[in-house]
Design an enzyme around this catalytic site. Structure first.
Site, short mmCIF file in Angstrom:
data_model
loop_
_atom_site.label_atom_id
_atom_site.label_comp_id
_atom_site.label_asym_id
_atom_site.label_seq_id
_atom_site.Cartn_x
_atom_site.Cartn_y
_atom_site.Cartn_z
N LYS A 1 0.88 -1.31 -0.10
CA LYS A 1 0.02 0.00 -0.08
C LYS A 1 0.76 1.28 -0.04
O LYS A 1 0.57 2.26 -0.83
CB LYS A 1 -0.79 -0.03 1.33
CG LYS A 1 -1.53 1.32 1.48
CD LYS A 1 -2.41 1.15 2.87
CE LYS A 1 -1.77 1.65 4.17
NZ LYS A 1 -1.52 3.17 4.41
N ASN A 2 1.91 1.34 0.97
CA ASN A 2 2.65 2.61 0.97
C ASN A 2 3.82 2.82 -0.09
O ASN A 2 4.38 3.71 -0.02
CB ASN A 2 3.14 2.43 2.58
CG ASN A 2 2.19 2.83 3.48
OD1 ASN A 2 1.14 3.02 3.18
ND2 ASN A 2 2.48 2.41 4.79
N ARG B 1 -8.73 -0.64 4.60
CA ARG B 1 -7.73 0.60 3.91
C ARG B 1 -6.58 -0.10 3.60
O ARG B 1 -5.69 0.45 2.54
CB ARG B 1 -7.56 1.73 4.96
CG ARG B 1 -8.98 2.48 5.12
CD ARG B 1 -8.51 3.70 6.04
NE ARG B 1 -7.26 4.40 5.33
CZ ARG B 1 -6.40 4.93 6.18
NH1 ARG B 1 -6.65 5.13 7.50
NH2 ARG B 1 -5.35 5.74 5.85
N CYS C 1 -4.93 7.84 9.10
CA CYS C 1 -5.22 7.42 10.57
C CYS C 1 -5.11 8.34 11.70
O CYS C 1 -4.16 8.93 11.67
CB CYS C 1 -4.33 6.01 10.78
SG CYS C 1 -4.85 4.47 9.96
N ARG D 1 0.29 14.65 13.35
CA ARG D 1 0.50 14.27 11.98
C ARG D 1 0.70 15.62 11.26
O ARG D 1 0.04 15.84 10.07
CB ARG D 1 -0.39 13.27 11.04
CG ARG D 1 -0.67 11.92 11.98
CD ARG D 1 -1.15 10.95 11.07
NE ARG D 1 -0.40 10.42 10.19
CZ ARG D 1 -0.51 9.34 9.52
NH1 ARG D 1 -2.00 8.69 9.58
NH2 ARG D 1 0.33 8.73 8.57
N ASP E 1 4.26 0.57 12.06
CA ASP E 1 3.02 0.11 11.61
C ASP E 1 2.78 -1.38 11.99
O ASP E 1 1.79 -1.97 11.91
CB ASP E 1 3.05 0.20 9.93
CG ASP E 1 3.09 1.56 9.49
OD1 ASP E 1 3.10 1.77 8.56
OD2 ASP E 1 2.93 2.38 10.45
C1 EPZ Z 1 3.94 7.04 6.34
O1 EPZ Z 1 3.39 7.98 6.85
C2 EPZ Z 1 3.31 5.70 6.27
N1 EPZ Z 1 1.86 6.22 5.41
C3 EPZ Z 1 2.67 5.46 7.77
O2 EPZ Z 1 1.99 4.19 7.36
C4 EPZ Z 1 3.73 4.98 8.70
O3 EPZ Z 1 3.36 4.71 9.80
C5 EPZ Z 1 4.93 6.44 8.59
O4 EPZ Z 1 5.20 6.59 7.25
C6 EPZ Z 1 6.17 5.92 9.40
O5 EPZ Z 1 6.74 4.87 9.03
C7 EPZ Z 1 2.12 6.08 4.17
O6 EPZ Z 1 3.16 5.85 3.61
C8 EPZ Z 1 0.85 6.55 3.34
P1 EPZ Z 1 6.24 10.32 8.32
P2 EPZ Z 1 3.88 9.59 6.95
O7 EPZ Z 1 6.10 11.64 7.57
O8 EPZ Z 1 4.49 9.78 5.57
C9 EPZ Z 1 6.44 13.49 12.05
C10 EPZ Z 1 0.05 2.80 7.86
O9 EPZ Z 1 -0.50 2.22 8.79
N2 EPZ Z 1 6.19 14.53 10.97
O10 EPZ Z 1 7.22 9.36 8.22
O11 EPZ Z 1 2.79 10.26 7.49
C11 EPZ Z 1 5.16 12.73 12.22
O12 EPZ Z 1 4.35 13.31 13.11
C12 EPZ Z 1 0.49 4.22 7.80
O13 EPZ Z 1 0.03 2.35 6.63
C13 EPZ Z 1 6.47 15.88 11.06
O14 EPZ Z 1 6.54 16.09 12.45
O15 EPZ Z 1 4.87 9.50 8.37
C14 EPZ Z 1 5.62 11.42 12.94
O16 EPZ Z 1 5.99 11.57 14.16
C15 EPZ Z 1 0.15 4.72 9.12
N3 EPZ Z 1 6.23 16.84 10.24
C16 EPZ Z 1 7.01 11.08 12.04
O17 EPZ Z 1 7.21 12.39 11.59
C17 EPZ Z 1 5.79 16.43 9.11
O18 EPZ Z 1 5.70 17.14 8.19
C18 EPZ Z 1 6.81 10.08 10.92
O19 EPZ Z 1 5.84 10.48 10.04
C19 EPZ Z 1 5.78 15.09 8.62
C20 EPZ Z 1 6.01 14.11 9.72
#
Ligand code: EPZ
Length: 418
Positions: free
Chosen positions: A22-23, A397, A116, A121, A305
């Site tokens: 998915k990701n 999802r 989610c 986020r 995840d």
């Molecule tokens: C991706 O989300 C995945 N989703 C998530 O999978 C996964 O949990 C996550 O990466 C971490 O591995 C998809 O790829 C569609 P991040 P993403 O930006 O990109 C902080 C699932 O279950 N952050 O790496 O949103 C954030 O708060 C989903 O399949 C900021 O602070 O994750 C978090 O603490 C859930 N500012 C950390 O970084 C930003 O602008 C990781 O977030 C962006 C993120």
């Protein structure tokens, strides 16, 4: 609303094929907007998140067509750069439409993303990254406005290795003259897959999988026929499910190198694992030992995840386990539901303390989000008696009819209209 009705006490035995990630598919779908021809995606799993992203591409004017699990996207006819909140609010992945839109149309107007409910986020790293490429950004009335008429290559240092922000910046910079560098980039396999997809269209991206990625601008990206990588989170979910219920399961279409952190923990708890090419075989014939400490970290650390699924496993192991969730501030929502099933869990901020119990018992529970929903399915399969899981749309999802895969392995899960 649909529910799952699960008869517990089953063990899992047999073979199941893991679907594509998915990701990986979601950023690749966003990247399809960069192509001036046709993108053909093979084995494109129709998770509901994927269906929403296809609706977003269609809203932009691209022509998308599924033929079984082959998806073709003709985005040469796409002519819009505005995405309403009708679909963006359903998925997190809508945020990484910003990069391709500013690269292609030099402007974008995108409503805030959904996804989610596992934390605040924020999107500040996405915004700062695009601003480093000289994109002017305004956020108002729930929309993000981008003016990229002067977009240029640049150097981006991410304060945190954000997956989405890394993907957004890669896609935003593919047509920028010169070389864009991303430091402290996320290293997930899905980012390597995005790099391979873009390069298969004629792009020049290198370094994905490491913390420094370089994107050399090209004039255009041509048609491509591409197959995304297997889903390492579905792989991990199914491995943990067998660890919970006991039995012997062979997963095919996997890449064990994408699951090294989980495999190491499962071995530590007493699971027998064989890793052969694209197969992972897990065998569990006895009660497992608790894992004293599990800490979620960016890849290649233990994946957030798989945290809910791992927490479920710890509730029925021998001993005490501590799980620390470093990525998302409210990702322990499964705790209330597992407690209804007899689990012994204490939560304090980002830490969960789990004392293993002899067994869980069936109850009426509700899936709070995608991965904790998967954890509840696992709990229902091992619990004594029957478990009903409400709000299973969360699970759809990111899993393709999860009940079919588990029923093929010996589970007894019915999808019922509630
Ligand atoms: C991706 O989300 C995945 N989703 C998530 O999978 C996964 O949990 C996550 O990466 C971490 O591995 C998809 O790829 C569609 P991040 P993403 O930006 O990109 C902080 C699932 O279950 N952050 O790496 O949103 C954030 O708060 C989903 O399949 C900021 O602070 O994750 C978090 O603490 C859930 N500012 C950390 O970084 C930003 O602008 C990781 O977030 C962006 C993120």
């Amino acid at each position: 609303m649909e529910k799952f009705y699960i008869k517990g006490g089953t063990t899992l035995n047999g073979e199941v094929k893991v679907s594509t990630a998915k990701n990986a598919i979601l950023p690749i779908l966003a990247g399809a907007i960069l192509c001036d021809g046709v993108v053909t995606l093979n084995n494109c799993s129709k998770y509901s998140d994927v269906n929403y992203m296809v609706k977003i591409l269609t809203e932009l004017g691209a022509v998308c067509k599924f033929q079984d699990d082959v998806l073709t996207i003709n985005s040469s006819v796409a002519d819009k750069f505005y995405i309403s909140d009708e679909y963006t609010k359903k998925v997190r992945s809508s945020i990484f439409m910003l990069g391709p839109l500013v690269a292609r149309f030099k402007q974008a107007k995108v409503a805030y993303p959904g996804g989610c409910n596992i934390g605040t986020r924020p999107i500040d790293l996405h915004i700062k990254g695009l601003q480093s490429l000289n994109v002017k950004i305004e956020e108002k009335h729930g929309y993000i406005y981008c003016d990229a008429k002067n977009i240029s290559s640049g150097e981006v240092h991410l304060d945190f290795p954000s997956v989405g922000a890394t993907e957004n910046i890669i896609m935003a910079s593919v047509f920028c003259k010169g070389v864009t560098k991303i430091y402290n980039a996320a290293k997930e396999p899905e980012i390597e897959d995005l790099q391979n997809f873009i390069n298969a269209m004629g792009g020049k991206v290198k370094g994905a999988g490491t913390s420094t990625i370089e994107i050399e601008g090209v004039k255009k990206l041509h048609s491509v026929n591409y197959t995304p990588i297997p889903d390492r989170i579905i792989t991990g979910t199914y491995l943990i499910a067998c660890a919970v219920t006991g039995g012997k399961v062979c997963l095919t279409n996997t890449n064990h190198l994408h699951n090294t952190a989980l495999i190491s923990k499962l071995k530590q708890s007493g699971c027998k694992l064989q890793l052969k090419n694209d197969k992972i075989i897990i065998e569990v014939g006895h009660k497992l030992k608790s894992i004293p400490k599990i800490e979620t970290l960016p890849y290649p650390g233990f994946p957030t995840d798989l945290q809910s699924q791992m927490l479920t496993l710890q509730t029925i192991c021998k001993g005490t386990s501590v799980i620390i969730e470093n990525l998302f501030e409210t990702r322990f929502k499964i705790y209330t539901e597992l407690t209804k099933m007899g689990a012994n869990i204490i939560i304090k901020d980002r830490m969960a303390l789990i004392n293993g119990v002899k067994s869980l018992y069936g109850a009426n529970v509700t899936a709070p989000d995608l991965r904790s929903g998967a954890g509840l399915v696992i709990a229902g399969m091992c619990a004594e008696g029957y478990t009903t899981i409400n709000d299973i749309y969360h699970i759809d999802r990111g899993y393709l009819n999860i009940e079919n895969d588990f029923n093929c392995l010996g589970a007894d899960i019915k999808r019922i209209e509630g």
